[in-house]
Structure formats: C-alpha cells, structure tokens
Scaffold this active site. Structure first.
Site, PDB file in Angstrom:
ATOM      1  N   TRP A  77       1.012  -1.082  -0.016  1.00  0.00           N
ATOM      2  CA  TRP A  77      -0.215   0.052  -0.066  1.00  0.00           C
ATOM      3  C   TRP A  77       0.853   1.249  -0.062  1.00  0.00           C
ATOM      4  O   TRP A  77       1.702   1.447   0.995  1.00  0.00           O
ATOM      5  CB  TRP A  77      -1.115  -0.063   1.282  1.00  0.00           C
ATOM      6  CG  TRP A  77      -1.546   1.083   1.647  1.00  0.00           C
ATOM      7  CD1 TRP A  77      -1.195   2.371   2.088  1.00  0.00           C
ATOM      8  CD2 TRP A  77      -2.931   1.486   0.987  1.00  0.00           C
ATOM      9  NE1 TRP A  77      -2.339   3.259   1.918  1.00  0.00           N
ATOM     10  CE2 TRP A  77      -3.384   2.808   1.544  1.00  0.00           C
ATOM     11  CE3 TRP A  77      -4.083   0.651   0.383  1.00  0.00           C
ATOM     12  CZ2 TRP A  77      -4.557   3.304   1.240  1.00  0.00           C
ATOM     13  CZ3 TRP A  77      -5.174   1.605  -0.125  1.00  0.00           C
ATOM     14  CH2 TRP A  77      -5.645   2.580   0.268  1.00  0.00           C
ATOM     15  N   ASN A 103       6.673  -3.725   6.088  1.00  0.00           N
ATOM     16  CA  ASN A 103       5.564  -2.693   6.188  1.00  0.00           C
ATOM     17  C   ASN A 103       5.827  -1.697   7.276  1.00  0.00           C
ATOM     18  O   ASN A 103       6.360  -2.073   8.339  1.00  0.00           O
ATOM     19  CB  ASN A 103       4.402  -3.883   6.672  1.00  0.00           C
ATOM     20  CG  ASN A 103       3.163  -2.973   6.949  1.00  0.00           C
ATOM     21  OD1 ASN A 103       3.062  -2.185   6.400  1.00  0.00           O
ATOM     22  ND2 ASN A 103       2.129  -3.597   7.591  1.00  0.00           N
ATOM     23  N   GLU A 486     -19.370  16.767  12.370  1.00  0.00           N
ATOM     24  CA  GLU A 486     -18.597  15.443  12.067  1.00  0.00           C
ATOM     25  C   GLU A 486     -19.442  14.370  13.016  1.00  0.00           C
ATOM     26  O   GLU A 486     -19.959  13.376  12.633  1.00  0.00           O
ATOM     27  CB  GLU A 486     -17.212  15.371  12.226  1.00  0.00           C
ATOM     28  CG  GLU A 486     -16.537  13.910  12.124  1.00  0.00           C
ATOM     29  CD  GLU A 486     -16.830  13.245  10.663  1.00  0.00           C
ATOM     30  OE1 GLU A 486     -17.245  14.087  10.052  1.00  0.00           O
ATOM     31  OE2 GLU A 486     -16.568  12.069  10.534  1.00  0.00           O
ATOM     32  N   LYS A 490     -21.780  11.441  11.612  1.00  0.00           N
ATOM     33  CA  LYS A 490     -21.422  10.046  12.258  1.00  0.00           C
ATOM     34  C   LYS A 490     -22.868   9.425  12.632  1.00  0.00           C
ATOM     35  O   LYS A 490     -23.309   8.074  12.334  1.00  0.00           O
ATOM     36  CB  LYS A 490     -20.588  10.006  13.197  1.00  0.00           C
ATOM     37  CG  LYS A 490     -19.119  10.074  12.653  1.00  0.00           C
ATOM     38  CD  LYS A 490     -18.655   8.803  12.032  1.00  0.00           C
ATOM     39  CE  LYS A 490     -17.460   9.147  11.002  1.00  0.00           C
ATOM     40  NZ  LYS A 490     -17.978  10.113   9.747  1.00  0.00           N
ATOM     41  N   GLU A 493     -25.388   8.972   9.621  1.00  0.00           N
ATOM     42  CA  GLU A 493     -25.056   7.791   8.436  1.00  0.00           C
ATOM     43  C   GLU A 493     -24.899   6.391   9.300  1.00  0.00           C
ATOM     44  O   GLU A 493     -25.075   5.438   8.403  1.00  0.00           O
ATOM     45  CB  GLU A 493     -23.799   8.247   7.697  1.00  0.00           C
ATOM     46  CG  GLU A 493     -22.470   8.294   8.657  1.00  0.00           C
ATOM     47  CD  GLU A 493     -21.097   8.614   7.820  1.00  0.00           C
ATOM     48  OE1 GLU A 493     -21.427   8.220   6.502  1.00  0.00           O
ATOM     49  OE2 GLU A 493     -20.079   8.903   8.423  1.00  0.00           O
ATOM     50  N   LYS A 608     -18.452   3.845  -0.240  1.00  0.00           N
ATOM     51  CA  LYS A 608     -17.332   4.476   0.459  1.00  0.00           C
ATOM     52  C   LYS A 608     -16.726   5.349  -0.524  1.00  0.00           C
ATOM     53  O   LYS A 608     -16.250   6.657   0.112  1.00  0.00           O
ATOM     54  CB  LYS A 608     -16.319   3.206   0.494  1.00  0.00           C
ATOM     55  CG  LYS A 608     -15.002   3.571   1.208  1.00  0.00           C
ATOM     56  CD  LYS A 608     -15.175   4.119   2.619  1.00  0.00           C
ATOM     57  CE  LYS A 608     -14.120   4.647   3.115  1.00  0.00           C
ATOM     58  NZ  LYS A 608     -14.465   5.471   4.430  1.00  0.00           N
TER      59      LYS A 608
HETATM   60  C1  AGP Z   1     -17.943  10.255   5.745  1.00  0.00           C
HETATM   61  O1  AGP Z   1     -18.169   9.101   7.059  1.00  0.00           O
HETATM   62  C2  AGP Z   1     -18.660   9.518   4.761  1.00  0.00           C
HETATM   63  N1  AGP Z   1     -18.194   8.272   4.211  1.00  0.00           N
HETATM   64  C3  AGP Z   1     -18.471  10.744   3.594  1.00  0.00           C
HETATM   65  O2  AGP Z   1     -19.038  11.685   3.847  1.00  0.00           O
HETATM   66  C4  AGP Z   1     -17.014  10.800   2.886  1.00  0.00           C
HETATM   67  O3  AGP Z   1     -16.292  11.550   3.912  1.00  0.00           O
HETATM   68  C5  AGP Z   1     -17.109  11.647   1.683  1.00  0.00           C
HETATM   69  O4  AGP Z   1     -18.118  11.032   0.768  1.00  0.00           O
HETATM   70  C6  AGP Z   1     -15.576  12.284   1.302  1.00  0.00           C
HETATM   71  O5  AGP Z   1     -15.078  11.016   0.627  1.00  0.00           O
HETATM   72  P1  AGP Z   1     -13.596  11.528   0.253  1.00  0.00           P
HETATM   73  O6  AGP Z   1     -12.755  11.847   1.561  1.00  0.00           O
HETATM   74  O7  AGP Z   1     -13.226   9.923  -0.438  1.00  0.00           O
HETATM   75  O8  AGP Z   1     -13.639  12.370  -0.751  1.00  0.00           O
END
Ligand code: AGP
Length: 613
Positions: A77, A103, A486, A490, A493, A608
């Site tokens: 990575w 690593n 934030e 959390k 979501e 994600k």
């Molecule tokens: C945060 O918990 C979410 N998964 C989402 O808001 C995320 O932060 C947002 O989509 C931005 O993603 P990125 O940092 O990969 O650009």
C-alpha cells in the site's frame, strides 16, 4: 497497510505465498511480489497492477523454479513512491542474493540512503524500504550472520517496521523483526510461517506466536528463535487461534469500523512521521510547488465533501490563525458552480480520503483551469486527484474499509495542520519555537486518542441513557463547530437518526424553537477562548428541557455542572482538539447504531467512494 507472508519447510513455497497474499488483499494494496530461495539463487516476481497484482502473480506459477520451500511475499500500500513494479517489494540488495519485504515507514530513510550511496550502493526504487536491504547487505559483508545483520540494521532505523529477509546463502532461513506494525509467526507441520496478520496463516495453521515490538525472529523449518533487538532470548508464546477468517480480517473486532477506530492512534502517528528535518524544516510529500510558489499565495480555498469537508473546516481556523492567509472552505459540489474568484496566487486544497470523489476531482480541475495552484490531501497514493495536482500531502491511515470515515478523518485534520504550519514556516508568520512546540503537541495526539478510545465503556453508558430520543443536536463554537458537524454526520450515517450539527451561537436565531424536553443536545465544551459562551448556549437549551451531553476536558467540574452526561477527553491545544474530541462522538454514533442492529460497515444508501455527481 502493506502485507507480509513468509514460509520455510512447510511445502512448495510459491502456492503458500500466493494463498497468503490473496488472504491479505482485504487490507488494500496497489502492487505485490514474491521471492523464492532456490538452488543457491533468488527468484523474484513483482506486479503493479492495482488489486489484480496478486492474481497476475498466480499466472506466473508455471515459470517459477520447482521445489523451492523457502520464500517471502508482499502486498504494498504505497506511502513513499508510486505504485510501480520498481517500487514493489521484495527489494534486493546490490548482489541480488538478499530479498527483503517491509510494512511501515522508515523515518530516517533519506539520511540512510545518502550514506549507502556514498558507500557505493545502487538504489533502484523511490521507496524508503530499499535502504533496509542495502543496510543488511553491508552488515553481511562485514561478517555478520543474517539475523545479526538485520539486528544491526534495525538498530539504526527510526520509524515503524515489520520486515522479513531471505538470503540465497541461507536457503532455509527467514529472519524478521517488528516495531509498531504487526507480525505473527505460524507453526505448521514440517515448517514455519510468518505474516502481517492472522488471516494470512489460517489456511495453514492455527498455532501462532505474535511478535512484540523490537523483537526479531529466526525461522527454520524445525525451529523458531525469538530475541529482543538487544539480543535477549525470548521464550516463544505459542497460542491456538480459534477465529474464523472474517473475524481474523477484522483483527478480532466485531466490524471494520471498530478496528479502524482503534487504528486511529497509529494513523495519526504515521501521518506525523517524517515531517520534520533535523534542522526543523517541515517536509511535505510530493510537493511540486516551490517555497516561492507558496510565498506568493494570497488566498486559500479548501474543497471537499462529507467528513473530509469537516476536516477542511478545522484547517481553516488553523491556516488563518497561523498564517493570516484568508481561507475559504467550500463543499466541492457547490464550489464548481459558484464561479469562484481564483488566480495564480490562489492555493486550492482538495481533501479526499479516496482521491476519487467526483465532486472534489472536478472542483480541482476547475481550480486548475483558473490557474490556481492545486494541492491534494489524499489517503491513496497516485489516486486520480493526486496525479492531477501540483502537490500532494498523503495521510498515512492505511486502507479504510468502513464506509463511515474515522481514522482517515483524524489523519486529514493532522495532515492539514502540518500544511498550515508549513505555510506559516515558509511565510515566516510563526516563530520557529512556536512551530516546534505545536509539532511537539501534535506528537502527543496519538496517546490522547488512545486514551479517549479507552473510555468506550463510559460512552456506551451515555448511549444507553440517550437512546430512543427523536432529535439530536450537536453544537460547537470555533473549531468545535466542525467537530459538531462530524459528530452529527456519524450519527446520521450509522444510526439513521435525525441529527443536526450547528454553531452554538446561531441556535437562538431559529433552531432553538425545536428544543423540547427529550431533545438530546451534544455540546463540544473543551476549554478554549469561547468556553464561557458555549456554557451559556448550553444553559439556554437546558432551560428548555434538553438532555445535555458534553465533550469536556478531564475533571472540568464547571462543564460537568451544566451536563446530564459527560464524555471526558484528555485536554489538548484548542486548534488540535478536534483530533481528540471527535473520538467519543464516533464511539457514541457507533454504539447507538449497534443498539439499533444496523450494519456499521455498510450503512444503507451509502458508498465508500462517491464517483457520481
Ligand atoms: C464520511 O463518513 C462519509 N463516508 C463521506 O461523507 C465521505 O467523507 C465523503 O464521501 C468524502 O469522501 P472522500 O474523502 O473519499 O472524498
């Protein structure tokens, strides 16, 4: 994070290595490689084709020498150097008879590389790892055995490592060592194995010995010898692992989100590593912007989405306070279409864990079109955003599997504050001693995050006390405001409950109409210049029947007096406090979601990485 696998004596090595690498793929990687010890020589194969690299190595099985029973393998990575085949592990020494995988991060790799090149070594990669192979080579040339040569090399290293080495002259031996990044020994029928984590070994054995920090191990088919870095013998502590594969990939945690929350101290520490030269000068990653470019900057924009946007908001306070540069923070999907005023004296910073979020990617393109300097803070080396930017600052949080961002959010705040300090240093707006002091405070953050994580049980009790509420407000002032946002994100979501983050001073301009008995108000009330005003705002909601939960500095009785429940945190520098203060909010949202039976790793409707507009 990278993944390591090694085997000696068990059976034909290549299938074991490839199976182990396949089991390590879940950790995220962008290249892979193996080296076998066979008939007095090394045979190496590497591929840098993203997450297909291991699959491509499988296709090489037919070309490998038969009967090799010793070898090591690696999934990389990238942290230092692009994900190319030249940078893929295993790395060889100048003789081509020593193979090494690693690593971690070698913090002093530059000075070691200069020393080795001056001695005549030829380094062929951009990685920090390769210096280790040549250090061991040097020690062997000086008469040391393989294990003593690795010991002497590791004694010179600053940083984190789990490292494994093989040599053509010792056909059945693997030597390895670890500090900060995990390494596990496996005992199988007829031989021994080594891996970065338990899942890679489960297909071959359940008898394992986890190595501790600053320990070395010498593996032979019929023996395991463990010593401390100082050479003291250690009795192997063999354990039988009864986890199934999925549980092992989560490191024994119930889910990836838990695992990643508990990786936060390391993510912050790794992001801070290697940022300060011996003369105190701050060092960013692939910064293709000169100090002159940065001195000419007259305005900063930070553009992002979601949790990355909240990290950007924290950075606004830090950059303006430390550099006096006017700084705007924009939601990426708005920035592109609002006809922003940019020119070649504007710095636009894109913040993105994935480096692929389309809204942010296109905002960066818009900025470049206006001639602005574009810098990206990303967690993925050579991501689309990183490749297009004028400069990159990498968070080193390792892959984040849970959809809800935790360790990457903390690493982003830290990386952006390093950027702010670097700008202050280049522009001379902060004295060297103030910068050094702030950096020292930053290096205390991993322990403070660890301490906050250690209070999960207290947070769980608060979650049980407030569960069932219909409305949640998160309030903060100053840098507490992005923390409130934030915390609300959390909760939304993960638990699908209605939660709103708001500036505490703004509540009285309308939303306070929503406060009724039973509304839960979470306040960020650690000490800063706005503490008294924050308490006054909380008194307003408490007098209307709200249940008040406070994030407060340890032993702060004044804060506790206005709260129904307190989420205690270790105090820290106000501008650094978001790194610690967000942790109990992550734990609170996690616990409420688990109580509701939600899938915390894959919340409904969410992805994600959002690669659509
Ligand atoms: C945060 O918990 C979410 N998964 C989402 O808001 C995320 O932060 C947002 O989509 C931005 O993603 P990125 O940092 O990969 O650009």
């Amino acid at each position: 994070m990278c993944g390591i696998i090694g085997t000696t004596g068990v059976d034909d090595a290549l299938p074991i290595l490839l199976e182990g690498l396949h089991r390590l793929e879940y950790r995220g990687y962008d290249s892979a490689g193996v080296v076998l010890v066979s008939d007095g020589v090394l045979w190496r194969a590497r591929r840098a084709d993203g997450t297909h690299s291991v699959e491509e190595l499988f296709s090489l099985s037919g070309t490998a020498p038969a009967g090799a029973h010793t070898g090591i393998g690696h999934t990389r990575w990238a942290t230092h150097g692009s994900p190319t085949e030249e940078n893929a592990h295993p790395h060889l020494d100048c003789t081509g008879r020593l193979g090494l995988v690693h690593n971690g991060i070698i913090e002093n790799h530059s000075e070691l590389a200069s020393e080795l090149v001056a001695k005549g070594h030829t380094l062929t990669s951009q990685t920090d790892t390769e210096v280790l192979a040549h250090l061991v080579e040097d020690n062997i040339a000086g008469g040391a055995s393989l294990v003593e040569a690795l010991r002497a090399a590791l004694l010179r290293v600053r940083g984190s490592f789990s490292v494994a080495v093989v040599h053509a002259d010792d056909p059945e031996v693997i030597v390895a060592g670890r500090r900060a990044t995990p390494l596990v020994v496996g005992i199988a029928k007829g031989g021994t194995l080594l891996a970065s984590d338990i899942p890679a070994l489960l297909g071959r054995t359940r008898r394992m010995i986890p190595l501790d920090d600053d320990q070395l191990v010498e593996l032979r088919p019929d023996s395991v010898r463990i010593t401390t870095l100082d050479g003291e013998e250690i009795e192997p502590d063999v354990r039988t692992i009864d986890w199934d594969l999925e549980a092992a990939q989560k490191g024994g945690y119930d889910d990836y989100m838990s695992k990643e929350m508990h990786e936060q101290p390391q993510a912050v520490a790794d992001t801070l590593l290697d940022r300060r030269k011996p003369d105190g000068a701050l060092v960013l990653d692939e910064l293709r912007l000169t100090n002159e470019d940065l001195e000419r900057i007259q305005k900063v924009f930070i553009v992002a989405c979601g949790s990355s946007y909240h990290a950007a908001m924290v950075a606004k306070y830090a950059i303006e306070h430390w550099t006096r540069l006017p700084t705007e923070v924009d939601i990426a999907s708005e920035f592109r279409y609002r006809d922003p005023v940019l020119d070649d004296r504007t710095l636009v910073v894109g913040v993105s864990q994935s480096g692929e979020t389309l809204d942010t990617l296109q905002a960066m393109s818009e900025a470049a079109r206006w001639g602005a300097k574009v810098l990206v803070v990303s967690n993925v080396v050579d991501s689309s955003m990183a490749r297009k930017a004028d400069g990159v600052l990498y968070t080193r949080a390792g892959p984040e599997v849970g959809v809800a961002s935790t360790k990457c959010h903390l690493a982003q705040v830290v990386a952006l504050e390093i950027l702010a300090l670097t700008l202050a240093q280049i522009r001379g707006t902060q004295p060297a001693e103030a910068i050094a002091l702030l950096l020292d405070r930053m290096h205390e953050l991993p322990d403070k995050v660890e301490e906050a994580l250690g209070r999960a049980k207290e947070v769980d009790a608060v979650a049980e006390a407030i569960a069932g509420a219909r409305d949640y407000f998160f309030l903060g002032r100053g840098v507490g405001f992005p923390v409130a946002l934030e915390g609300a994100l959390k909760l939304k979501e993960l638990s699908y409950l209605r939660a709103e983050g708001y500036p505490a001073g703004e509540l009285k301009h309308g939303p306070i109409a929503l406060i009724v008995p039973g509304t839960v108000v979470v306040g960020i009330a650690t000490r800063n210049g706005l503490f008294e005003k924050m308490l006054a705002n909380l008194a307003e909601v408490k007098s209307r029947g709200a249940t008040v939960v406070l994030v407060a500095d340890d032993d702060d009785d004044e804060a506790a007096a206005v709260a129904d429940h307190v989420l205690w945190v270790p105090p820290t520098e106000p501008l650094l406090s978001p790194v610690v203060n967000v942790v109990p909010l992550q734990l609170l949202a996690y616990r409420l979601a688990r109580m509701l039976g939600n899938d915390v790793d894959r919340p409904r409707n969410l992805a994600k990485t959002v690669t659509v507009e």
